[in-house]
Design a protein around this motif. Structure first.
Motif, PDB file in Angstrom:
ATOM      1  N   PRO A  42      44.025  74.951  60.022  1.00 39.21           N
ATOM      2  CA  PRO A  42      43.247  73.558  59.329  1.00 39.21           C
ATOM      3  C   PRO A  42      43.310  73.770  57.904  1.00 39.21           C
ATOM      4  N   SER A  43      42.943  72.654  57.139  1.00 38.82           N
ATOM      5  CA  SER A  43      42.836  72.662  55.813  1.00 38.82           C
ATOM      6  C   SER A  43      41.593  73.267  55.553  1.00 38.82           C
ATOM      7  N   GLY A  55      35.116  75.145  57.855  1.00 40.88           N
ATOM      8  CA  GLY A  55      33.694  75.654  58.304  1.00 40.88           C
ATOM      9  C   GLY A  55      32.842  75.922  56.913  1.00 40.88           C
ATOM     10  N   TRP A  56      33.313  75.517  55.889  1.00 42.41           N
ATOM     11  CA  TRP A  56      32.654  75.715  54.492  1.00 42.41           C
ATOM     12  C   TRP A  56      31.477  74.603  54.442  1.00 42.41           C
ATOM     13  N   ARG A  57      30.287  75.227  54.150  1.00 43.22           N
ATOM     14  CA  ARG A  57      29.063  74.509  53.932  1.00 43.22           C
ATOM     15  C   ARG A  57      28.480  75.072  52.694  1.00 43.22           C
ATOM     16  N   PRO A  78      37.190  76.476  47.962  1.00 49.92           N
ATOM     17  CA  PRO A  78      37.105  76.030  49.161  1.00 49.92           C
ATOM     18  C   PRO A  78      36.222  74.752  48.765  1.00 49.92           C
ATOM     19  N   ALA A  79      36.254  73.878  49.772  1.00 49.47           N
ATOM     20  CA  ALA A  79      35.273  72.738  49.792  1.00 49.47           C
ATOM     21  C   ALA A  79      33.944  73.005  49.520  1.00 49.47           C
ATOM     22  N   LEU A 126      31.124  81.611  44.005  1.00 48.78           N
ATOM     23  CA  LEU A 126      31.910  80.242  44.367  1.00 48.78           C
ATOM     24  C   LEU A 126      30.827  79.276  44.869  1.00 48.78           C
ATOM     25  N   GLY A 127      29.545  79.963  45.611  1.00 44.71           N
ATOM     26  CA  GLY A 127      28.337  79.196  46.093  1.00 44.71           C
ATOM     27  C   GLY A 127      27.771  79.858  47.077  1.00 44.71           C
ATOM     28  N   GLU A 128      26.989  79.261  47.886  1.00 42.98           N
ATOM     29  CA  GLU A 128      26.261  79.761  48.811  1.00 42.98           C
ATOM     30  C   GLU A 128      26.478  79.183  50.213  1.00 42.98           C
TER      31      GLU A 128
END
Length: 492
Positions: free
Chosen positions: A6-7, A12-14, A73-74, A102-104
């Protein structure tokens, strides 16, 4: 048959970036530097699922660019964190010189975890460094951090290691790699030192409030919330260091920038586990004076926490003298807290369910016997847990027999059965740790021959450190006698 993943958007990035809401003193916007030929060599499917990620989408050749920073990632808002630190006692300004946050990732149950790429290229904090990482140290961090997790010790974790197709020079050419590190956060004692060093009280307050909300929400209702935060951080670090000591783990570079306010073990550079017990054991090639030796880890932790207390002084009380008094009282609690956590853990290792006044002396006597005989730390405790003292020849030693009699008499005074005692001991004494010689064998095969099978076999064994079956595996055996002293390196 190949499977198209999947892209990125479907993986599942949140991701959120609450850290970026702090004053800009604490970070700079920065992107990972692209690499030539990314290839994933290790992927932690179990951790991915815990994070709410779709493992099939990321454990795929086409996803390697996401794990090196070629693609983001998104939801990512990449940044490099700013912090300072006392390194071997000397203050210096630092920052993420080879890492990008990158983020949390917010899990499906509401957990929040930093996603960081380590070895992702130069940032404004690189200080003439290349910002890259060699494959060996990144594999070592993956191995040791996952071993610590399996042992039940708070730790950052490793989602993946991906090679870059490029060489780094340390000082000879080595294959480059990027580690995807997962942490409750990357806020360090050194982050608070950075704020204090800039004399910005409001930025310091913002950092303290953010850290309290993220890691110590129970302090919100305290009469003095910043003092409560300091006290809670001290106790959490005391518990962590006690857990290190109970498995013979030596961090190797306990600088203040390597003490996480989450209470997790962070930064696995020159770290290792003891074989023969010696409180003066040092593994770091640069720790010539033993500052970070095994026995020094508790007092060094207290020293580091004193630097946190100094940074927090402007928030503890309006009167500076009162702030210093409060900070000193909080710091005085560290050693009693460490001793309490240490004794609780050692009672578990020795099968004690109840508390008696002489327990600490009994533990100390056993540890001293181990020092005198240079007994293997892990194997000796596991042998006791399996009631194999005679089979391993321990009872031939008169001083051990004397201690053993006292210990068995102590156990007879508690109501639990012998089976319950053994079960408790086996649950507290691992059969398998990352034995240094096995780690080096696995790393050598991976780095020199691109053979990752030994690393994967080692990881499988380390994932079950307390299993009876593991007790009889090659990974529970100490190294052959007479080898050279083991040295580790920071990898930068």
């Amino acid at each position: 048959m190949s499977v198209t993943p999947p892209s990125s958007a479907d993986a599942g990035w949140r991701l959120e970036s609450t850290y970026a809401a702090l004053p800009k003193l604490f970070y700079v916007r920065a992107r990972p530097v692209s690499v030539t030929a990314p290839q994933t060599v290790l992927f932690n499917r179990a951790l991915a699922e815990e994070l709410g990620l779709k493992a099939d989408a990321l454990d795929h050749p086409d996803a390697a660019p996401l794990l090196t920073g070629n693609l983001l990632p998104a939801g990512a808002e990449p940044l490099a964190q700013a912090y300072a630190g006392h390194q071997y006692g000397h203050f210096t300004t630092l920052g993420d010189g080879r890492a990008i946050l990158l983020g949390e990732q917010v899990t499906l149950t509401g957990g929040r975890f930093d996603i960081q790429l380590k070895g992702s290229g130069q940032t404004p904090f690189s200080r003439r460094g290349d910002g890259r990482a060699a494959l060996g140290p990144m594999l070592r961090e993956y191995i040791i951090s996952e071993a610590m997790h399996a042992l039940g010790i708070p730790t950052t974790r490793s989602l993946a290691v991906a090679t870059t197709g490029e060489a780094v020079y340390r000082p000879k050419p080595l294959p480059g790699a990027v580690l995807t590190r997962v942490a409750a956060s990357h806020i360090r004692v050194g982050t608070f030192e950075w704020a204090a060093g800039h004399g910005d009280k409001e930025a310091l307050r913002a950092l303290a409030d953010y850290t309290r909300a993220r890691h110590y929400p129970e302090t919100a209702e305290a009469e003095s919330p910043y003092l409560a935060f300091l006290q809670a951080a001290i106790d959490r670090q005391a518990a962590l260091i006690a857990r290190w000591q109970q498995v013979g783990f030596i961090h190797g570079v306990m600088n203040t920038d390597n003490m996480a306010l989450s209470g997790e073990t962070i930064d696995y550079g020159p770290c290792a586990f003891m074989d023969a017990y010696d409180p003066a054991t040092v593994f770091s090639s640069i720790d010539q004076r033993g500052r970070y030796a095994y026995a020094n880890q508790p007092p060094i932790a207290q020293w580091n926490l004193a630097r946190l207390a100094e940074a927090l002084l402007p928030l503890l009380h309006e009167d500076e003298a009162k702030s210093i008094e409060l900070a000193n009282l909080a710091l005085e609690a560290f050693i009693p807290a460490f001793q309490r956590h240490w004794l609780t853990g050692m009672r578990g290792k020795l099968g004690m369910f109840t508390d008696e006044a002489d327990d600490a002396a009994l533990v100390d006597d056993f540890i001293e016997w181990m020092r005198k005989t240079r007994a293997d730390f892990t194997l000796t405790f596991r042998t006791l847990a399996g009631d194999g003292a005679a089979a391993h020849g321990l009872t031939k030693d008169a001083s051990f027999r004397q201690w053993h009699e006292q210990w068995t008499a102590r156990l007879s005074r508690q109501p639990q059965s012998e089976e319950a005692v053994r079960a408790r001991m086996q649950a507290h004494n691992p059969a398998v740790i990352p034995r240094n010689h096995k780690v080096e064998e696995a790393l050598q095969a991976a780095v020199e021959q691109q053979d990752y099978a030994p690393v994967k076999r080692l990881l499988e064994a380390l994932a079950r450190p307390y299993d009876d079956a593991a007790a009889h595996s090659e990974y529970s055996t100490p190294p052959p006698p007479g080898g050279q002293p083991y040295l580790t390196y920071c990898g930068t």
